[in-house]
Design a protein around this motif. Structure first.
Motif, short mmCIF file in Angstrom:
data_model
loop_
_atom_site.label_atom_id
_atom_site.label_comp_id
_atom_site.label_asym_id
_atom_site.label_seq_id
_atom_site.Cartn_x
_atom_site.Cartn_y
_atom_site.Cartn_z
N ALA A 260 46.80 37.00 44.76
CA ALA A 260 47.95 38.63 45.69
C ALA A 260 48.64 37.16 46.01
CB ALA A 260 47.49 38.80 46.71
N GLU B 31 40.27 33.23 47.30
CA GLU B 31 41.24 33.50 45.64
C GLU B 31 41.83 34.05 45.74
OE1 GLU B 31 37.51 32.29 43.50
OE2 GLU B 31 36.93 30.46 43.56
N LYS B 32 40.99 35.21 46.37
CA LYS B 32 42.21 36.94 46.54
C LYS B 32 43.44 36.72 46.85
CE LYS B 32 37.81 39.67 45.85
NZ LYS B 32 36.81 41.02 46.18
N ARG B 33 42.87 35.81 47.90
CA ARG B 33 44.24 36.06 49.23
C ARG B 33 45.67 34.70 48.17
NH1 ARG B 33 44.53 32.89 54.50
NH2 ARG B 33 44.62 31.06 53.32
N GLU C 51 46.68 44.22 51.06
CA GLU C 51 46.27 43.53 50.86
C GLU C 51 45.35 41.80 51.65
OE1 GLU C 51 43.89 41.79 46.58
OE2 GLU C 51 45.46 43.05 45.92
N GLU D 259 35.87 33.60 47.83
CA GLU D 259 36.47 34.50 47.39
C GLU D 259 36.93 35.37 47.42
OE1 GLU D 259 33.17 37.03 46.77
OE2 GLU D 259 32.21 36.34 45.10
#
Length: 468
Positions: free
Chosen positions: A54, A49-51, A76, A46
């Motif tokens: 972003a 994926e967020k990195r 972030e 997760e």
């Protein structure tokens, strides 16, 4: 080593297998750690994926000239990057805990292995030859010492207890026994003769299951430096070729630290099973080339840490002894038949030497750590008036292969890799075979007759007599 997926899918069967070994259930403990490790795998995915998401948006914000969004997204990404090593560290610790537990759990017994706590539950499956009942039969050490060719006292002076010095025709007889065994196994049973290393690294012993659980049974060597050339090269680089003694002293601590970093150790093999099985460590084999069969005659070294008070006299239980080892690498479908074949090869040695024996299937409580099923061959010793083990032949299934990461490519399926099966057996213990020959072929005058099968290896000697 076990496949964690098997434990996930068959926790009750796994614990039932351990129960047959007399061990407490472990599936719950292992699966709890596995669940924690897998949870962090999800967390890491997760985060990744967020990195990634972003990172893509950062480019878009920069293109739009939106500095506030650009800075927010960058912070972030940096925050995620700082958190990932923590999650990775926790995940690794959980995985290491699982690996440490699994590395100390013995193999699960095959279904047809008799249950029992110890050797009392072993089952005799066949017997060959008639045990000799000799009047006033002597044990091998009395015979050997009287012949002047088996010397425990001199061996003890140089090495301590549980060593022997063989001399004269007894030393030659031991060599003849090994040569005969190798010729039989290579000529009639298709084994490839090897002359492997006697010193191995930790990974080799981990692969065959001696480490980490049985370190106390092994002999370890240590060295403070690798080679003189490496030391000289290091000094030249750090100090300079034309340096003074004072400059050398200045770098003394640094040099000692460097040498300590380069310290290394090896283990003396307890059996050639270690060297021969590790021939395929980490390999990907093809189904067509299996089975592979290897044999070797080597010295073996064991501390006998758990044998205090047992066989303190003679050659039955030494720190150094020689053995002809048999190792097979097979597919899962081949291993059961290969186990019978290997045991038959070991039995054939005794048949050719006309030494009575019986073959036992070991109970769940008497099997070795890595075995699924083991046959022990026990030779008759008139001097002791009993059968004694001279060979153990074990099918380890995929237990060692998983520890070594040794697999084979299934024919017709390019992407499918399965663990091989490994088997090992003594073909035979050479010293114990010498003992058996001495006790079974002893003559009333104290001499020892040479078995017919060994006469071609003895240069015309037909009887071993006392040194003059």
């Amino acid at each position: 080593m076990f496949d964690i997926r098997y434990i996930r899918e068959n926790p009750d069967a796994f614990d039932a297998g351990l129960a047959r070994r007399g061990l407490a259930p472990r599936a719950g403990e292992i699966l709890a750690l596995d669940e924690e490790a897998r949870k962090y795998t999800v967390v890491l995915n997760e985060m990744q994926e967020k990195r990634n998401a972003a990172s893509k948006l950062i480019g878009q914000a920069k293109a739009k000239g939106d500095d506030a969004e650009f800075n927010r997204l960058r912070e972030e990404v940096e925050s995620i990057k700082s958190q990932m090593p923590v999650a990775e560290d926790i995940q690794k610790k959980k995985q290491d805990e699982i690996r440490d537990i699994l590395s100390t759990i013995p193999n699960i017994p095959a279904e047809d292995v008799p249950e029992g706590e110890d050797e009392a539950a072993n089952v005799e499956i066949r017997k060959w030859g008639e045990p000799k009942r000799l009047n006033d039969a002597k044990e091998h050490f009395d015979l050997g010492e009287a012949l002047g060719q088996m010397d425990f006292e001199t061996a003890a002076k140089m090495s301590g207890s549980r060593f022997v010095l063989l001399k004269g025709q007894l030393a030659r007889l031991e060599r003849a026994i090994a040569s005969f065994m190798l010729d039989l196994h290579t000529g009639e049973f298709g084994y490839t003769e090897c002359n492997p290393p006697l010193l191995v690294k930790d990974d080799a012993l981990y692969g065959t299951g001696q480490l980490p659980k049985f370190a106390e049974d092994l002999f370890k060597t240590e060295s403070s430096m690798r080679t003189a050339e490496e030391v000289v090269d290091y000094i030249r680089k750090e100090v300079g070729a034309g340096s003074t003694i004072g400059e050398f002293k200045k770098y003394k601590d640094a040099i000692q630290k460097r040498l300590a970093e380069h310290a290394f150790s090896h283990w003396l093999i307890p059996t050639a099973e270690v060297s021969l099985t590790n021939i395929v460590n980490g390999d990907i084999l093809t189904e067509e080339e299996l089975p592979l069969r290897f044999t070797a005659w080597t010295p073996c070294f064991r501390s006998e840490a758990g044998s205090a008070g047992r066989d303190t006299r003679g050659m039955i239980r030494l720190h150094q002894f020689s053995k002809v080892e048999l190792v097979s690498i097979t597919t899962p479908d081949q291993s059961k038949d290969e186990h019978e074949r290997m045991t038959g090869a070991a039995e054939e040695v005794l048949k050719r030497l006309d030494l009575p024996f019986r073959t036992m299937v070991l109970s769940t409580g008497d099997m070795g750590f890595g075995a699924q099923k083991t046959y022990d061959i026990e030779v008759w010793l008139p001097g002791q008036g009993q059968y004694r083990e001279i060979s153990s032949c074990s099918n380890c299934g995929d237990f060692q292969a998983r520890r070594m990461n040794t697999r084979y490519r299934v024919a017709g399926e390019k992407k499918k890799l399965n663990p091989v099966h490994t088997l090992n057996g003594s073909g035979l213990a050479v010293g114990r075979t010498l003992v058996a020959i001495m006790e079974n072929y002893q003559q009333t005058d104290g001499s020892v007759a040479v078995p017919d099968a060994l006469k071609p290896y003895m240069g015309g000697v037909e009887k071993i007599e006392a040194l003059k």
